[in-house]
Design a protein around this motif. Structure first.
Motif, PDB file in Angstrom:
ATOM      1  N   ASP A  96       0.877  -1.181   0.067  1.00  0.00           N
ATOM      2  CA  ASP A  96      -0.038   0.092  -0.065  1.00  0.00           C
ATOM      3  C   ASP A  96       0.801   1.219   0.028  1.00  0.00           C
ATOM      4  O   ASP A  96       0.409   2.201  -0.742  1.00  0.00           O
ATOM      5  CB  ASP A  96      -1.041   0.069   1.364  1.00  0.00           C
ATOM      6  CG  ASP A  96      -2.080  -1.078   1.152  1.00  0.00           C
ATOM      7  OD1 ASP A  96      -2.373  -1.260  -0.004  1.00  0.00           O
ATOM      8  OD2 ASP A  96      -2.678  -1.335   2.064  1.00  0.00           O
ATOM      9  N   ARG A  97       2.106   1.224   0.784  1.00  0.00           N
ATOM     10  CA  ARG A  97       2.781   2.595   0.763  1.00  0.00           C
ATOM     11  C   ARG A  97       4.041   2.579  -0.010  1.00  0.00           C
ATOM     12  O   ARG A  97       4.375   3.614  -0.230  1.00  0.00           O
ATOM     13  CB  ARG A  97       3.431   2.537   2.482  1.00  0.00           C
ATOM     14  CG  ARG A  97       2.096   2.617   3.356  1.00  0.00           C
ATOM     15  CD  ARG A  97       1.109   3.815   3.350  1.00  0.00           C
ATOM     16  NE  ARG A  97      -0.107   3.737   4.242  1.00  0.00           N
ATOM     17  CZ  ARG A  97       0.171   4.012   5.386  1.00  0.00           C
ATOM     18  NH1 ARG A  97       1.067   4.401   6.108  1.00  0.00           N
ATOM     19  NH2 ARG A  97      -1.007   3.829   6.207  1.00  0.00           N
ATOM     20  N   LEU A  98       4.398   1.508  -0.527  1.00  0.00           N
ATOM     21  CA  LEU A  98       5.644   1.641  -1.261  1.00  0.00           C
ATOM     22  C   LEU A  98       5.499   1.574  -2.772  1.00  0.00           C
ATOM     23  O   LEU A  98       6.243   2.190  -3.672  1.00  0.00           O
ATOM     24  CB  LEU A  98       6.512   0.437  -1.169  1.00  0.00           C
ATOM     25  CG  LEU A  98       7.120   0.389   0.407  1.00  0.00           C
ATOM     26  CD1 LEU A  98       8.176  -0.381   0.554  1.00  0.00           C
ATOM     27  CD2 LEU A  98       7.680   1.884   0.813  1.00  0.00           C
ATOM     28  N   LEU A  99       4.143   0.721  -3.119  1.00  0.00           N
ATOM     29  CA  LEU A  99       4.328   0.732  -4.714  1.00  0.00           C
ATOM     30  C   LEU A  99       3.539   1.852  -5.383  1.00  0.00           C
ATOM     31  O   LEU A  99       3.735   2.035  -6.685  1.00  0.00           O
ATOM     32  CB  LEU A  99       2.857  -0.532  -4.930  1.00  0.00           C
ATOM     33  CG  LEU A  99       3.674  -1.841  -5.447  1.00  0.00           C
ATOM     34  CD1 LEU A  99       4.577  -2.294  -4.073  1.00  0.00           C
ATOM     35  CD2 LEU A  99       2.612  -2.808  -5.543  1.00  0.00           C
ATOM     36  N   PRO A 100       3.258   2.828  -4.770  1.00  0.00           N
ATOM     37  CA  PRO A 100       2.880   4.163  -5.443  1.00  0.00           C
ATOM     38  C   PRO A 100       4.045   4.765  -6.064  1.00  0.00           C
ATOM     39  O   PRO A 100       3.857   5.816  -6.821  1.00  0.00           O
ATOM     40  CB  PRO A 100       2.041   4.952  -4.405  1.00  0.00           C
ATOM     41  CG  PRO A 100       1.355   3.912  -3.388  1.00  0.00           C
ATOM     42  CD  PRO A 100       2.594   3.033  -3.512  1.00  0.00           C
ATOM     43  N   TYR A 101       5.421   4.324  -5.530  1.00  0.00           N
ATOM     44  CA  TYR A 101       6.650   5.029  -6.228  1.00  0.00           C
ATOM     45  C   TYR A 101       7.187   4.157  -7.291  1.00  0.00           C
ATOM     46  O   TYR A 101       7.690   2.896  -7.125  1.00  0.00           O
ATOM     47  CB  TYR A 101       7.584   4.973  -4.799  1.00  0.00           C
ATOM     48  CG  TYR A 101       7.427   5.891  -3.637  1.00  0.00           C
ATOM     49  CD1 TYR A 101       7.968   7.216  -3.526  1.00  0.00           C
ATOM     50  CD2 TYR A 101       6.826   5.193  -2.572  1.00  0.00           C
ATOM     51  CE1 TYR A 101       7.411   8.039  -2.751  1.00  0.00           C
ATOM     52  CE2 TYR A 101       6.545   6.079  -1.346  1.00  0.00           C
ATOM     53  CZ  TYR A 101       6.885   7.422  -1.489  1.00  0.00           C
ATOM     54  OH  TYR A 101       6.521   8.205  -0.376  1.00  0.00           O
ATOM     55  N   PRO A 102       6.709   4.558  -8.303  1.00  0.00           N
ATOM     56  CA  PRO A 102       7.138   3.837  -9.394  1.00  0.00           C
ATOM     57  C   PRO A 102       8.624   3.214  -9.549  1.00  0.00           C
ATOM     58  O   PRO A 102       8.984   2.275  -9.978  1.00  0.00           O
ATOM     59  CB  PRO A 102       6.978   4.626 -10.806  1.00  0.00           C
ATOM     60  CG  PRO A 102       6.011   5.553 -10.257  1.00  0.00           C
ATOM     61  CD  PRO A 102       6.346   6.127  -9.020  1.00  0.00           C
ATOM     62  N   ARG A 103       9.502   4.277  -9.057  1.00  0.00           N
ATOM     63  CA  ARG A 103      11.010   3.779  -8.955  1.00  0.00           C
ATOM     64  C   ARG A 103      11.277   2.575  -8.027  1.00  0.00           C
ATOM     65  O   ARG A 103      12.288   1.858  -8.513  1.00  0.00           O
ATOM     66  CB  ARG A 103      11.820   5.023  -8.280  1.00  0.00           C
ATOM     67  CG  ARG A 103      13.317   4.791  -8.136  1.00  0.00           C
ATOM     68  CD  ARG A 103      13.790   4.628  -9.731  1.00  0.00           C
ATOM     69  NE  ARG A 103      13.421   5.299 -10.582  1.00  0.00           N
ATOM     70  CZ  ARG A 103      13.566   6.489 -11.118  1.00  0.00           C
ATOM     71  NH1 ARG A 103      14.703   7.161 -10.123  1.00  0.00           N
ATOM     72  NH2 ARG A 103      13.217   7.204 -12.031  1.00  0.00           N
ATOM     73  N   LEU A 104      10.470   2.189  -7.147  1.00  0.00           N
ATOM     74  CA  LEU A 104      10.319   1.075  -6.297  1.00  0.00           C
ATOM     75  C   LEU A 104      10.178  -0.365  -6.956  1.00  0.00           C
ATOM     76  O   LEU A 104      10.350  -1.180  -6.386  1.00  0.00           O
ATOM     77  CB  LEU A 104       9.945   1.229  -4.960  1.00  0.00           C
ATOM     78  CG  LEU A 104      10.379   2.518  -3.983  1.00  0.00           C
ATOM     79  CD1 LEU A 104       9.517   2.292  -2.730  1.00  0.00           C
ATOM     80  CD2 LEU A 104      11.771   2.346  -3.740  1.00  0.00           C
ATOM     81  N   GLN A 105       9.527  -0.096  -8.165  1.00  0.00           N
ATOM     82  CA  GLN A 105       9.040  -1.273  -8.756  1.00  0.00           C
ATOM     83  C   GLN A 105       9.969  -1.497 -10.198  1.00  0.00           C
ATOM     84  O   GLN A 105       9.719  -2.475 -10.990  1.00  0.00           O
ATOM     85  CB  GLN A 105       7.660  -1.213  -9.352  1.00  0.00           C
ATOM     86  CG  GLN A 105       6.713  -1.188  -8.079  1.00  0.00           C
ATOM     87  CD  GLN A 105       5.238  -0.908  -8.792  1.00  0.00           C
ATOM     88  OE1 GLN A 105       4.600  -1.783  -9.090  1.00  0.00           O
ATOM     89  NE2 GLN A 105       4.838   0.142  -8.626  1.00  0.00           N
ATOM     90  N   GLN A 106      11.009  -0.778 -10.239  1.00  0.00           N
ATOM     91  CA  GLN A 106      11.763  -0.653 -11.356  1.00  0.00           C
ATOM     92  C   GLN A 106      13.168  -1.112 -11.377  1.00  0.00           C
ATOM     93  O   GLN A 106      13.952  -1.192 -10.093  1.00  0.00           O
ATOM     94  CB  GLN A 106      11.971   0.785 -11.941  1.00  0.00           C
ATOM     95  CG  GLN A 106      10.674   1.176 -12.522  1.00  0.00           C
ATOM     96  CD  GLN A 106      10.674   2.773 -12.867  1.00  0.00           C
ATOM     97  OE1 GLN A 106      11.555   3.390 -12.316  1.00  0.00           O
ATOM     98  NE2 GLN A 106       9.745   3.264 -13.757  1.00  0.00           N
ATOM     99  N   ARG A 107      13.837  -2.021 -12.208  1.00  0.00           N
ATOM    100  CA  ARG A 107      15.192  -2.395 -11.965  1.00  0.00           C
ATOM    101  C   ARG A 107      15.939  -1.511 -13.148  1.00  0.00           C
ATOM    102  O   ARG A 107      15.375  -0.850 -14.021  1.00  0.00           O
ATOM    103  CB  ARG A 107      15.280  -3.880 -12.387  1.00  0.00           C
ATOM    104  CG  ARG A 107      14.765  -4.290 -13.765  1.00  0.00           C
ATOM    105  CD  ARG A 107      14.489  -5.833 -14.168  1.00  0.00           C
ATOM    106  NE  ARG A 107      14.323  -5.988 -15.479  1.00  0.00           N
ATOM    107  CZ  ARG A 107      14.131  -7.270 -16.017  1.00  0.00           C
ATOM    108  NH1 ARG A 107      14.334  -8.322 -15.062  1.00  0.00           N
ATOM    109  NH2 ARG A 107      13.802  -7.604 -17.073  1.00  0.00           N
ATOM    110  N   ILE A 108      17.539  -1.783 -12.925  1.00  0.00           N
ATOM    111  CA  ILE A 108      18.240  -1.020 -13.960  1.00  0.00           C
ATOM    112  C   ILE A 108      18.690  -2.028 -15.086  1.00  0.00           C
ATOM    113  O   ILE A 108      18.990  -2.982 -15.060  1.00  0.00           O
ATOM    114  CB  ILE A 108      19.484  -0.648 -13.042  1.00  0.00           C
ATOM    115  CG1 ILE A 108      19.156   0.473 -12.278  1.00  0.00           C
ATOM    116  CG2 ILE A 108      20.394  -0.151 -14.249  1.00  0.00           C
ATOM    117  CD1 ILE A 108      20.286   0.736 -11.357  1.00  0.00           C
TER     118      ILE A 108
END
Length: 503
Positions: A96-108
């Motif tokens: 609920d609190r972290l997934l609204p940050y797109p960067r936290l679902q992205q890899r390099i």
């Protein structure tokens, strides 16, 4: 040595973060409030509607590339809980609190060519289960067990095939400490067997995702009552004036700041390297972590009022005194010795919580470790802070970091090695929430973090206030100091001595 439960990351050893570079822009928070919770465990870009790739910013790229096998560029933080929370509820809160940050679902994504630019892309296999892990230490686990576990994590990289962060839920953690209150400090210390079978969240985030300010905001957003807090910024006059200043004035201020920064760097490049101590020996891969007992914030304010110093200056002085006591048996130690500490300085304005990434500069702070007298040491710290506040050093270093993120990797390596010879430690101090927070109904007893180091700098000291108390987190390389608790204990002693001297 405590061992985590088997998991995806432990069955498949983490890979080293690629040494790559690039530049780009910030992302906008994606609204997931209307998305079914079962779908929010997956990356939003999976399937036919993948979001466009975004190149790393120059600053983020710089911090990605300084990651080394013997010095991980990963911020580590801990939230200790009064009582345990079902792991399913922990994962649900993170979703609920972290997934609204797109960067936290992205890899390099590593570029195919040597001069390509790395990008962020949505992880098609994103699942909160791959980013989290339950850990069982001794039953119950105490501070020494948790310190050993955290130190071991600091030796490990993060898997490069997924977002560069991971959260460990440590079950049955029992916190026991000596707590110092202002009305009892005259008698030394009072052992308060403050213990409860609780839990701890250990959070690791690569520095390329966010700086310490952004990470602290993320951590606090996990609480039941996310606090409204602001952090001091060292932006220059023209940054504060913003659009209100005329174009001519902004150009003049920018030119003056650039000229002063160039002069500062010229002096810095010809300045001496830091004196040799045990903390200048080559680094290995084994790390240690420790933290101090909590110190009453009111005690620290009292020291500041008695000496016309700020809380930050008192803490820096105590840290210098602690380091001096640890080093005084070294053959290189001498009265009046000063070592440079690299201090991160916030350059963010009133940016939204969604603005992750790195926006901070650096200052090289003289640490008067060779001054035993607490009043004289605090005076020296206050003088140095006054000089730093009047200089454009932080903005200049931010520009330098961005430049290092754009040059070839070998040039950045040379630059980092040169700059790391000019300093002995990284030290930072942050003011956290004044009130106690809760996580899924359980009181958050303490919040701590450890700042990462770069180059051949292996000593990190991190101070954070929370709920009227301050703790010091210390990380060391085992070849330089096997037991960082020595520094934490001397830090407490330095503050007690200053408090007694002011009474």
């Amino acid at each position: 040595m405590p061992k985590p439960l088997p998991s995806t990351s432990m069955r498949n050893p983490p890979q080293r973060v690629p040494l790559i570079a690039g530049e780009a822009r910030s992302d906008i928070v994606r609204d997931v409030s209307n998305v079914d919770s079962s779908q929010r465990n997956r990356a939003p870009g999976a399937g036919p509607h993948r979001t466009p790739l975004h190149a790393l910013s120059a600053a983020d790229s710089a911090w990605l590339r300084v990651d080394r096998d013997n010095n991980r560029m990963i911020i580590t933080a801990i939230l200790t809980l009064e009582r345990g929370v079902p792991f399913a509820k922990v994962q649900a809160r993170l979703v609920d609190r972290l997934l609204p940050y797109p960067r936290l679902q992205q890899r390099i994504v590593t570029p195919k060519f040597a001069f390509g630019v790395p990008h962020w892309e949505d992880d098609p296999g994103f699942d909160i289960a791959r980013q989290t892990e339950v850990v069982k230490l001794d039953d119950p686990a105490d501070q020494s067990e948790l310190e050993s576990f955290v130190g071991g994590l600091m030796e490990q990289s993060l898997p490069a095939d997924r977002p560069l962060w991971r959260i460990y839920y440590v079950e049955k953690y029992v916190e026991k400490y000596v707590e110092m209150y202002d009305e009892r400090v005259t008698s030394g210390e009072r052992a308060s067997d403050s213990s409860s079978a609780g839990a701890a969240l250990v959070v690791r985030v690569h520095h390329c995702i966010a700086d310490g300010i952004a990470l602290l905001r993320i951590l606090l957003s996990l609480s039941d009552e996310p606090p409204e807090i602001t952090f001091p910024t060292a932006a220059a006059e023209w940054a504060h004036s913003g659009k209100r200043a005329s174009i001519a004035r902004r150009v003049a201020l920018g030119t003056r700041t650039a000229a002063r920064s160039i002069a500062h760097f010229a002096n810095f490049l010809v300045s001496r390297s830091d004196p040799d101590t045990r903390f200048s020996t080559p680094l290995g891969r084994t790390k240690r972590a420790a933290w101090s007992n909590p110190i009453a914030l009111e005690d620290i304010k009292q020291i500041g009022r008695a000496s016309s110093g700020t809380v930050n200056e008192v803490l820096l002085s105590a840290a210098a005194g602690a380091l001096g006591r640890v080093l005084e048996e070294d053959p290189q130690f001498e009265s009046g010795l000063e070592l440079r500490g690299v201090v991160p300085v916030n350059l963010r304005g009133d940016e939204p919580l969604s603005a992750l990434g790195n926006k901070f500069g650096l200052v090289f702070m003289p640490m008067p470790v060779g001054i035993a007298d607490s009043e004289a040491r605090l005076d020296r710290v206050r003088e140095s802070m006054a000089r730093i506040k009047a200089s454009p050093e932080a903005l200049g270093w931010f520009a330098m970091l961005r430049a290092l993120g754009r040059v070839p990797t070998w040039m950045e390596v040379l630059g980092v090695e040169l700059f790391s010879r000019k300093a002995t430690l990284v030290i930072t101090s942050l003011a956290g929430p004044k009130q106690q927070l809760h996580f899924c109904g359980s009181a958050i007893e303490d919040v701590m973090f450890w700042v990462p180091c770069a180059g051949n700098v292996g000593l990190g000291m991190s101070m954070l206030s929370y709920n009227g108390r301050v703790r010091l987190g210390v990380t060391t390389d085992v070849g330089q100091l096997n037991n960082p608790t020595e520094i934490a204990s001397e830090f407490e002693s330095a503050l007690r001595g200053s408090t007694n001297a002011g009474r």
